[in-house]
Write an enzyme that holds these catalytic residues in place. Structure first.
Site, PDB file in Angstrom:
ATOM      1  N   CYS A 198      83.137  36.385   6.888  1.00  0.00           N
ATOM      2  CA  CYS A 198      83.974  37.355   6.188  1.00  0.00           C
ATOM      3  C   CYS A 198      84.918  36.662   5.222  1.00  0.00           C
ATOM      4  O   CYS A 198      85.312  37.238   4.222  1.00  0.00           O
ATOM      5  CB  CYS A 198      84.801  38.154   7.192  1.00  0.00           C
TER       6      CYS A 198
ATOM      7  N   ASN B 242      85.771  33.724  16.914  1.00  0.00           N
ATOM      8  CA  ASN B 242      84.495  33.719  16.206  1.00  0.00           C
ATOM      9  C   ASN B 242      84.275  32.487  15.345  1.00  0.00           C
ATOM     10  O   ASN B 242      83.150  32.121  15.065  1.00  0.00           O
ATOM     11  CB  ASN B 242      84.367  34.984  15.351  1.00  0.00           C
TER      12      ASN B 242
ATOM     13  N   THR C 223      78.516  62.969  14.885  1.00  0.00           N
ATOM     14  CA  THR C 223      77.231  62.968  15.586  1.00  0.00           C
ATOM     15  C   THR C 223      76.862  61.543  15.973  1.00  0.00           C
ATOM     16  O   THR C 223      76.951  60.625  15.162  1.00  0.00           O
ATOM     17  CB  THR C 223      76.139  63.586  14.690  1.00  0.00           C
TER      18      THR C 223
ATOM     19  N   SER D 247      80.276  44.654  20.280  1.00  0.00           N
ATOM     20  CA  SER D 247      79.446  45.039  19.139  1.00  0.00           C
ATOM     21  C   SER D 247      78.003  44.621  19.366  1.00  0.00           C
ATOM     22  O   SER D 247      77.740  43.526  19.876  1.00  0.00           O
ATOM     23  CB  SER D 247      79.991  44.367  17.875  1.00  0.00           C
ATOM     24  N   ALA D 248      77.063  45.484  18.986  1.00  0.00           N
ATOM     25  CA  ALA D 248      75.646  45.234  19.287  1.00  0.00           C
ATOM     26  C   ALA D 248      75.033  44.108  18.457  1.00  0.00           C
ATOM     27  O   ALA D 248      74.212  43.333  18.952  1.00  0.00           O
ATOM     28  CB  ALA D 248      74.831  46.516  19.088  1.00  0.00           C
TER      29      ALA D 248
ATOM     30  N   GLY E  66      82.319  46.690  16.201  1.00  0.00           N
ATOM     31  CA  GLY E  66      83.494  45.985  16.704  1.00  0.00           C
ATOM     32  C   GLY E  66      84.749  46.327  15.915  1.00  0.00           C
ATOM     33  O   GLY E  66      85.832  46.497  16.487  1.00  0.00           O
TER      34      GLY E  66
HETATM   35  C1  LIG Z   1      81.844  40.361  14.323  1.00  0.00           C
HETATM   36  C2  LIG Z   1      83.186  40.510  14.919  1.00  0.00           C
HETATM   37  C3  LIG Z   1      83.916  41.697  14.779  1.00  0.00           C
HETATM   38  C4  LIG Z   1      83.424  42.847  13.948  1.00  0.00           C
HETATM   39  O1  LIG Z   1      82.374  43.550  14.557  1.00  0.00           O
HETATM   40  P1  LIG Z   1      81.477  44.510  13.641  1.00  0.00           P
HETATM   41  O2  LIG Z   1      80.563  45.177  14.612  1.00  0.00           O
HETATM   42  O3  LIG Z   1      80.773  43.627  12.663  1.00  0.00           O
HETATM   43  O4  LIG Z   1      82.392  45.475  12.983  1.00  0.00           O
HETATM   44  C5  LIG Z   1      85.136  41.776  15.398  1.00  0.00           C
HETATM   45  N1  LIG Z   1      85.624  40.762  16.124  1.00  0.00           N
HETATM   46  C6  LIG Z   1      84.965  39.611  16.283  1.00  0.00           C
HETATM   47  C7  LIG Z   1      85.549  38.519  17.114  1.00  0.00           C
HETATM   48  C8  LIG Z   1      83.723  39.435  15.686  1.00  0.00           C
HETATM   49  O5  LIG Z   1      83.079  38.283  15.831  1.00  0.00           O
END
Ligand SMILES: *Cc1c(COP(=O)(O)O)cnc(C)c1O
Length: 393
Positions: A326, A153, A239, A201-202, A73
């Site tokens: 974070c 988040n 890659t 993001s996965a 993400g």
């Molecule tokens: C977790 C998160 C991200 C970061 O994604 P990563 O794959 O951990 O780099 C960005 N934006 C939001 C809203 C998130 O919750």
């Protein structure tokens, strides 16, 4: 002895579910080819990458060639913002975002300011909701990009993205949304939302860490931010993380197919937590009461220090967070709660519980016994709390 462990921090990350893990393992072992290679090893890997691209596209209503794989993400947000800003710098250097974005967006915007761009950080109301009128007023002739997250988040508030993106479109401005918290959790369709760019993001949806994607609507132009090979339409060299990509594809298609069922169950648990936790004296809900992620509970307990609450819950086997993962570890109160107008003290007493698909009613039962107990004990030790009690008597 406490041996139960209850995970209520799915907003920070989720475990890789077994179906995803099984899908990935061949690509970490026998099928290790480089997707750019001509031979059969390469072709097998290429097919896996393109199948996953198809899965991701389908999950969000996009064409597969509008999906670009990234390292997560954070990179998707960086690529969207830096890539568009660089591409359109001759047209203008003004960017609009909100005060409550994830640091992946906020810090990128701040970095752009250092490079000579101007950024407007839109405020939110007490529930963390943006006012579309504020966006309208912020738009200038030199505005080139608007980036607003789909759901927050920390507090789970869901923004009216379709309405905001429509305003952007009327002014011919590129619109990006960080949808890392919503994809796999609530319905996300790039046409309904009318966005040009969207990050996902996965690892927030039971896939692996270190893999994500940026949706880029056909015709949206952006510069690369990394330099190297010709992978990912020459926009994102390096890659491919084949196993990760396969994992993302599987995770997103499972999440979307199960979405309705899971979200009903998760919402019920969330509402029970909110109802019972906010019935504790001097406790408030943070975030919007209805426009809210199914799995997000965020409450503030007055006269409580979030850090000690987290440690005490951890001792009881409950994994939660205060603000976002974070930012915890720093003593600054959450920028999101501050933007919502909370006092420092109320922000410091915040607790975030984020539910996942495997949380059970029994777990919630246990948590609802543990939290009031910890709150009472911590308040007993607090001089502020005692002072307050004395005032009442
Ligand atoms: C977790 C998160 C991200 C970061 O994604 P990563 O794959 O951990 O780099 C960005 N934006 C939001 C809203 C998130 O919750």
């Amino acid at each position: 002895m406490m041996n139960k462990r209850i995970y209520l921090d799915h907003g920070a990350t989720t475990p890789i579910r077994s179906e995803v893990f099984e899908e990935m393992t061949p690509y970490l072992q026998g099928n290790f080819g480089n997707p750019s290679s001509i031979h059969s090893f390469g072709r097998d890997a290429r097919k896996a990458v393109e199948d996953a691209r198809e899965q991701v596209g389908q999950a969000i209503g996009a064409y597969s060639d509008e999906i670009l794989f990234t390292s997560g993400g954070t990179e998707a947000d960086n690529l969207a913002i830096q890539g568009v800003a660089e591409k359109l710098k001759d047209k203008g250097k003004h960017i609009i975002t909100s005060q409550i974005e994830h640091h992946a967006v906020l810090d990128t915007c701040e970095a752009m300011e250092k490079k000579g761009y101007e950024v407007t950080y839109l405020p939110v109301d007490n529930n963390g909701l943006l006012d579309p009128n504020n966006l309208k007023e912020a738009i200038r002739k030199d505005t080139i990009l608007i980036t607003i997250m789909h759901a927050n988040n920390e507090v789970g508030t869901i923004q009216p993205i379709a309405e905001l993106a429509k305003i952007a479109k009327e002014h011919d401005i590129v619109f990006h949304s960080d949808a890392v918290q919503t994809v796999g959790s609530i319905p996300v369709n790039v046409d309904e939302l009318a966005v040009d760019l969207l990050s996902l993001s996965a690892h927030k949806m039971y896939g692996p860490k270190g893999i994500g994607a940026l949706y880029i609507r056909k015709g949206t132009k952006l510069d690369k931010i990394f330099h190297g090979g010709a992978q990912e339409r020459k926009i994102r060299p390096g890659t491919e993380n084949v196993a990760g990509i396969v994992g993302l594809g599987k995770a997103i298609s499972l999440a979307v197919s199960e979405l309705e069922l899971k979200s009903k169950k998760i919402t019920a648990l969330r509402d029970r937590l909110i109802k019972e936790l906010t019935s504790i004296e001097d406790t408030q809900l943070n975030g919007h009461p209805e426009k809210r992620l199914p799995g997000n509970v965020n409450v503030s307990f007055e006269y409580i220090e979030g850090e000690s609450l987290l440690l005490n819950l951890d001792m009881k086997g409950i994994a939660a967070s205060s603000g976002s993962a974070c930012t915890s570890g720093s003593l600054d109160p959450s920028h999101v709660l501050m933007a919502m107008g909370l006092s420092h003290q109320t922000a410091h007493g915040s607790l975030r519980l984020t539910l996942g698909k495997d949380n059970t009613e029994e777990e919630i039962e246990y948590v609802l016994e543990a939290i009031p107990e910890v709150i009472n004990r911590l308040r007993e030790m607090s001089s502020l709390w005692k002072g307050k009690e004395a005032n009442y008597s």
